[in-house]
Design an enzyme around this catalytic site. Structure first.
Site, PDB file in Angstrom:
ATOM      1  N   HIS A   1      10.261   6.566   1.873  1.00  0.00           N
ATOM      2  CA  HIS A   1      11.710   6.706   1.769  1.00  0.00           C
ATOM      3  C   HIS A   1      12.125   8.122   2.162  1.00  0.00           C
ATOM      4  CE1 HIS A   1      15.674   7.046  -0.232  1.00  0.00           C
ATOM      5  NE2 HIS A   1      15.752   5.759   0.024  1.00  0.00           N
TER       6      HIS A   1
ATOM      7  N   ASP B   1      19.969  -1.433   0.673  1.00  0.00           N
ATOM      8  CA  ASP B   1      20.094   0.003   0.398  1.00  0.00           C
ATOM      9  C   ASP B   1      21.066   0.296  -0.745  1.00  0.00           C
ATOM     10  OD1 ASP B   1      19.094   2.501   0.790  1.00  0.00           O
ATOM     11  OD2 ASP B   1      20.187   2.925   2.631  1.00  0.00           O
TER      12      ASP B   1
END
Length: 290
Positions: A125, A246
């Protein structure tokens, strides 16, 4: 979690994998504190999953400031807590906020060996670059975060893993990238083509494009653009793409409305939205949804 469940229901999302967001444990400069905080975070995530087992799973937070402890914590989370892998927020700070370790270094080889043995993916990430790498952005704070620095930082980290020979040593490793691959599906031909001319600098065995195709998955998180999705499918194939919203940075409803109406085949939609995840995360509950 009540709000997240409401958002999921409104968007038609049956199941979500939860994780600790950026910088998370990666921003803890003291390795001992990082180990403690990772364990606490994972135990709390496990409580949420246990309360909603048909709606939530989890990725482990890992204290990579101590690679051996990170390997042990991943094993605990996978074998005891039922987690589906790990999510790491870029490099890990060690000592101070200006010092970071990237995961291509040989100190992480025992960690990656454990990851391969467990057969679970690691989601790489984004986070912002270290202070010493920010010169080009001076005077342009609008380029930080999801606008641009996240993409450059994460795609470069992924390339470091490829060029280090990590996937030659551990060919069973799987890494996940968000945002439809942080531009790598669109740039990998040129990167791979030019890297082949690096002579003695080459420490990897295959074209870099091979690692992207064989060792990476990408998600649709925060990149709700059909032309970009189709370009990604053309490069890496539909079986390497996963649906993701997301959340909470993006709207689940926007993500689902786009995906449900994107100009792709219904077969591809099903694979991206469900089938690929079931193959990558075999421990998903048989029946999911409200």
């Amino acid at each position: 979690m009540r709000q997240a469940l409401g958002e999921m229901d409104a968007a038609g999302i049956d199941f979500s994998l939860l994780s600790l967001t950026s910088p998370g444990v990666q921003g803890v400069v003291d390795p001992r504190q990082a180990v403690t905080r990772a364990r606490v975070a994972n135990d709390q995530l496990a409580e949420v999953v246990a309360a909603h087992p048909t709606r939530f799973g989890a990725f482990a937070a890992l204290p990579l400031q101590d690679p051996a402890a990170a390997a042990a914590e991943l094993e605990r989370c996978v074998t005891q807590l039922g987690f589906h892998g790990a999510l790491v927020n870029g490099y890990s700070n060690v000592g101070d906020a200006d010092t970071g370790w990237y995961y291509d270094h040989e100190r992480f080889l025992p960690f990656w060996e454990r990851v391969e043995a467990l057969g679970v993916p690691v989601y790489l990430h984004p986070r912002d670059p270290l202070a010493g790498n920010r010169g080009i952005y001076e005077g342009h704070p609008e380029l930080f975060g999801a606008v641009w620095t996240f993409t450059v930082e994460t795609s470069t980290h992924a390339l470091r893993l490829m060029t280090s020979g990590l996937f030659d040593r551990f060919p069973g490793l799987t890494v996940i990238l968000g945002h439809l691959g942080e531009t790598l599906p669109f740039n990998i031909w040129r990167i791979s083509h030019r890297a082949a001319f690096m002579g003695d600098l080459i420490t990897f065995e295959k074209p870099l494009s091979s690692y992207l195709h064989d060792n990476f998955y990408v998600t649709t998180s925060g990149n709700f653009h059909t032309q970009t999705l189709n370009a990604t499918l053309a490069e890496i194939g539909v079986d390497r793409v996963l649906y993701s919203s997301d959340y909470p940075y993006e709207s689940m409803r926007e993500a689902s409305d786009w995906f449900d109406n994107a100009a792709i085949s219904d077969s591809d939609r099903r694979r991206i939205g469900c089938t690929n995840a079931r193959r990558l995360f075999p421990g998903l509950p048989e029946r999911i949804g409200p």
